[in-house]
Write a protein that holds these residues in place. Structure first.
Motif, mmCIF file in Angstrom:
data_model
loop_
_atom_site.group_PDB
_atom_site.id
_atom_site.type_symbol
_atom_site.label_atom_id
_atom_site.label_comp_id
_atom_site.label_asym_id
_atom_site.label_seq_id
_atom_site.Cartn_x
_atom_site.Cartn_y
_atom_site.Cartn_z
ATOM 1 N N GLY A 50 8.526 -2.128 1.344
ATOM 2 C CA GLY A 50 9.252 -1.072 1.661
ATOM 3 C C GLY A 50 8.880 0.125 0.842
ATOM 4 N N GLY A 51 8.194 -0.091 -0.300
ATOM 5 C CA GLY A 51 7.926 1.001 -1.199
ATOM 6 C C GLY A 51 6.682 1.650 -0.913
ATOM 7 N N GLY A 52 5.887 1.356 0.101
ATOM 8 C CA GLY A 52 4.644 1.802 0.198
ATOM 9 C C GLY A 52 3.293 1.354 -0.445
ATOM 10 N N ARG A 53 3.368 1.055 -1.468
ATOM 11 C CA ARG A 53 2.365 0.593 -2.402
ATOM 12 C C ARG A 53 2.846 -0.265 -3.574
ATOM 13 N NH1 ARG A 53 2.214 6.126 -6.006
ATOM 14 N NH2 ARG A 53 0.369 5.365 -6.908
ATOM 15 N N ILE A 54 2.010 -1.015 -4.361
ATOM 16 C CA ILE A 54 2.291 -1.751 -5.277
ATOM 17 C C ILE A 54 1.589 -1.356 -6.445
ATOM 18 C CG2 ILE A 54 2.313 -4.151 -6.296
ATOM 19 C CD1 ILE A 54 2.835 -5.360 -3.522
ATOM 20 N N LYS A 55 2.379 -0.792 -7.385
ATOM 21 C CA LYS A 55 1.503 -0.024 -8.435
ATOM 22 C C LYS A 55 0.750 -1.043 -9.354
ATOM 23 C CE LYS A 55 4.580 4.177 -8.796
ATOM 24 N NZ LYS A 55 5.328 4.993 -9.673
ATOM 25 N N VAL A 56 1.373 -2.117 -9.679
ATOM 26 C CA VAL A 56 0.406 -3.006 -10.697
ATOM 27 C C VAL A 56 -0.810 -3.167 -10.140
ATOM 28 C CG1 VAL A 56 1.684 -5.199 -9.968
ATOM 29 C CG2 VAL A 56 0.863 -4.993 -12.025
ATOM 30 N N LEU A 57 -0.763 -3.440 -8.758
ATOM 31 C CA LEU A 57 -2.154 -3.879 -7.908
ATOM 32 C C LEU A 57 -3.278 -2.757 -7.908
ATOM 33 C CD1 LEU A 57 -1.073 -5.966 -5.079
ATOM 34 C CD2 LEU A 57 -1.576 -6.672 -7.679
ATOM 35 N N GLU A 58 -2.550 -1.359 -7.855
ATOM 36 C CA GLU A 58 -3.320 -0.341 -7.961
ATOM 37 C C GLU A 58 -3.725 -0.137 -9.256
ATOM 38 O OE1 GLU A 58 -1.052 2.626 -4.660
ATOM 39 O OE2 GLU A 58 -0.559 2.621 -6.657
ATOM 40 N N LEU A 59 -3.012 -0.506 -10.603
ATOM 41 C CA LEU A 59 -3.601 -0.276 -11.680
ATOM 42 C C LEU A 59 -4.822 -1.183 -12.003
ATOM 43 C CD1 LEU A 59 -3.273 0.734 -14.572
ATOM 44 C CD2 LEU A 59 -1.561 -0.754 -14.890
ATOM 45 N N MET A 60 -4.561 -2.436 -11.508
ATOM 46 C CA MET A 60 -5.534 -3.786 -11.771
ATOM 47 C C MET A 60 -6.981 -3.108 -11.072
ATOM 48 S SD MET A 60 -3.787 -7.279 -11.460
ATOM 49 C CE MET A 60 -2.193 -7.816 -12.515
ATOM 50 N N GLY A 61 -6.732 -2.535 -9.960
ATOM 51 C CA GLY A 61 -7.864 -2.037 -9.125
ATOM 52 C C GLY A 61 -8.733 -0.995 -9.847
ATOM 53 N N ARG A 62 -8.358 -0.581 -10.882
ATOM 54 C CA ARG A 62 -9.152 0.604 -11.735
ATOM 55 C C ARG A 62 -10.294 -0.340 -12.516
ATOM 56 N NH1 ARG A 62 -7.082 5.639 -12.872
ATOM 57 N NH2 ARG A 62 -6.237 6.256 -10.760
ATOM 58 N N SER A 63 -10.188 -1.543 -12.615
ATOM 59 C CA SER A 63 -11.145 -2.385 -13.077
ATOM 60 C C SER A 63 -11.636 -3.512 -12.025
ATOM 61 C CB SER A 63 -10.448 -3.446 -14.437
ATOM 62 O OG SER A 63 -11.366 -4.417 -14.977
ATOM 63 N N PRO A 64 -12.757 -3.128 -11.633
ATOM 64 C CA PRO A 64 -13.303 -4.154 -10.701
ATOM 65 C C PRO A 64 -12.974 -5.496 -10.711
ATOM 66 C CG PRO A 64 -14.929 -2.196 -11.113
ATOM 67 C CD PRO A 64 -13.847 -2.433 -12.220
ATOM 68 N N LEU A 65 -12.501 -6.044 -9.511
ATOM 69 C CA LEU A 65 -12.314 -7.607 -9.299
ATOM 70 C C LEU A 65 -11.243 -8.098 -10.392
ATOM 71 C CD1 LEU A 65 -16.132 -8.918 -8.747
ATOM 72 C CD2 LEU A 65 -14.128 -8.205 -7.307
ATOM 73 N N MET A 66 -10.436 -7.067 -11.028
ATOM 74 C CA MET A 66 -9.563 -7.955 -12.037
ATOM 75 C C MET A 66 -8.459 -8.406 -11.111
ATOM 76 S SD MET A 66 -8.154 -8.360 -15.081
ATOM 77 C CE MET A 66 -9.093 -7.411 -16.118
ATOM 78 N N PHE A 67 -8.059 -8.052 -10.030
ATOM 79 C CA PHE A 67 -6.694 -8.382 -9.413
ATOM 80 C C PHE A 67 -7.331 -9.751 -8.727
ATOM 81 C CE2 PHE A 67 -5.161 -9.019 -4.779
ATOM 82 C CZ PHE A 67 -4.077 -9.471 -5.466
ATOM 83 N N TRP A 68 -8.618 -9.871 -8.231
ATOM 84 C CA TRP A 68 -8.968 -11.218 -7.654
ATOM 85 C C TRP A 68 -9.211 -12.364 -8.771
ATOM 86 C CZ3 TRP A 68 -7.772 -11.297 -2.892
ATOM 87 C CH2 TRP A 68 -7.719 -10.091 -2.242
ATOM 88 N N GLY A 69 -9.523 -11.823 -10.047
ATOM 89 C CA GLY A 69 -9.724 -12.855 -11.011
ATOM 90 C C GLY A 69 -8.283 -13.298 -11.646
ATOM 91 N N TYR A 70 -7.249 -12.440 -11.437
ATOM 92 C CA TYR A 70 -5.956 -12.616 -11.973
ATOM 93 C C TYR A 70 -5.080 -13.469 -10.770
ATOM 94 C CZ TYR A 70 -0.724 -11.542 -11.817
ATOM 95 O OH TYR A 70 0.631 -11.727 -11.538
ATOM 96 N N MET A 71 -5.387 -13.415 -9.535
ATOM 97 C CA MET A 71 -4.567 -13.763 -8.722
ATOM 98 C C MET A 71 -4.408 -15.502 -8.533
ATOM 99 S SD MET A 71 -2.945 -13.665 -5.483
ATOM 100 C CE MET A 71 -3.582 -12.148 -4.689
ATOM 101 N N PRO A 72 -5.586 -16.299 -8.920
ATOM 102 C CA PRO A 72 -5.138 -17.597 -8.966
ATOM 103 C C PRO A 72 -4.200 -18.070 -10.107
ATOM 104 C CG PRO A 72 -7.206 -17.215 -8.661
ATOM 105 C CD PRO A 72 -6.727 -16.164 -9.180
ATOM 106 N N LEU A 73 -3.966 -17.414 -11.242
ATOM 107 C CA LEU A 73 -2.952 -17.432 -12.257
ATOM 108 C C LEU A 73 -1.686 -17.084 -11.839
ATOM 109 C CD1 LEU A 73 -2.295 -18.115 -15.239
ATOM 110 C CD2 LEU A 73 -2.817 -15.940 -15.662
#
Length: 338
Positions: A50-73
């Motif tokens: 309901g907030g339109g976005r998730i800022k912490v993911l947008e922040l991780m998206g500044r570093s390519p593939l950071m979110f996908w590396g973080y996801m399993p943890l």
């Protein structure tokens, strides 16, 4: 737009939180500056929340593939943890409070609410492990979280108390959970990330556990409909055919007698009633005011006393039906005569 009450407001307004003086991440969420797949996940998650976005993911998206590396943890230490849901949320909230991270706190106030934890319990987390109202298990858990934050290890005094309550796998998961949110705290605080406006206050999940109704999950019109229609139908067999019981109670103002059909369970000398209409239902307030009443089950009438309304944290050491019900609703628990 009609928004769900922001239950995080009283604690969000505390001077406790650490904030940056500068906007350290200009253009946060811009597609051209964010790894595309992470940007998409952040927007889809924002629509659900309901907030339109998730800022912490947008922040991780500044570093390519950071979110996908973080996801399993992230998946292992939170939804797939060996810790109970209540323990996970209490430990996460306490870590966010210790680190002074409003963003983590705000999100997990609502995560805790969805897990059956009341506003009162959430606010008690800010007072720490020695606050009245915790079980011994919860007090030791929160003490371990505080020690991990301040000393980076659980003390020799706390360790045997913790191991008496948690398995080896659970102590591993607890350390990783606290470390995970301390790591996110560094990311969020250093980049000055604040909560998304209206997150969890609109969208598909907004109807769950509304404090205005005493944490009921039913639509506002349903209690009156049931009182006029459904209760009269159920009243024909309730009290004789499981799982329905009848609660006999007196009006707290009028003194008039009432009969209310409810779904109830009986375990270890306890009457356990889920409260889908919340703790502010008339019959609940009546039995609380009278400190008891009578229950009819399988045709047998018994008195009950010392009624209390509990959330998931308060029911953590009660029999399984109580813990199961509190994932969605508060429960009324009372001592029932043999």
């Amino acid at each position: 737009m009609n928004l769900k009450p922001d239950v995080a407001v009283p604690t969000d307004g505390s001077p406790h939180w650490r904030v940056t003086a500068l906007d350290r991440i200009p253009g946060l969420g811009e597609f051209r500056r964010t790894e595309p797949s992470t940007w998409l996940v952040a927007r889809l998650g924002g629509l659900f929340g309901g907030g339109g976005r998730i800022k912490v993911l947008e922040l991780m998206g500044r570093s390519p593939l950071m979110f996908w590396g973080y996801m399993p943890l992230g998946l292992k230490v939170v939804p797939f943890s060996r810790l109970s849901r209540v323990d996970c949320e209490l430990a996460t909230l306490r870590t966010a409070w210790n680190a002074g991270v409003r963003y983590e706190w705000h999100h997990h106030v609502f995560a805790a609410r969805f897990s059956g934890i009341s506003v009162e319990t959430v606010e008690r987390v800010t007072a720490g492990p020695e606050a009245p109202g915790w079980t011994d298990h919860q007090r030791v858990l929160l003490r371990a979280v505080d020690e991990l934050h301040s000393d980076r290890m659980i003390s020799d005094e706390t360790w045997p108390l913790l191991r008496a309550r948690l398995s080896e796998a659970q102590t591993v998961d607890l350390c990783m959970l606290v470390g995970h949110y301390e790591m996110l705290a560094m990311l969020l605080l250093s980049h000055g990330i604040e909560p998304e406006p209206a997150m969890w206050r609109r969208g598909p999940a907004r109807w769950l556990r509304d404090p205005a109704s005493g944490d009921g999950i039913a639509p506002g019109w349903l209690p009156r409909f049931n009182k006029l229609v459904t209760n009269r139908v159920q009243g024909v067999t309730a009290g004789r055919v499981p799982p329905y019981s009848v609660i006999r109670h007196l009006g707290r103002k009028s003194g008039a007698p009432y009969r209310t059909p409810v779904v109830a369970a009986y375990r270890d000398g306890l009457l356990i009633v889920p409260l889908p209409y919340g703790s502010k239902a008339d019959w609940v307030r009546n039995v609380l005011a009278a400190n008891g009443g009578e229950t009819i089950y399988r045709g047998r009438t018994r008195k009950f006393s010392a009624p209390r309304v509990l959330d998931a944290a308060g029911a953590a050491e009660l029999p399984e039906p109580a813990r199961l019900f509190t994932r969605l609703t508060p429960i009324l628990v009372a001592d029932v005569e043999a």
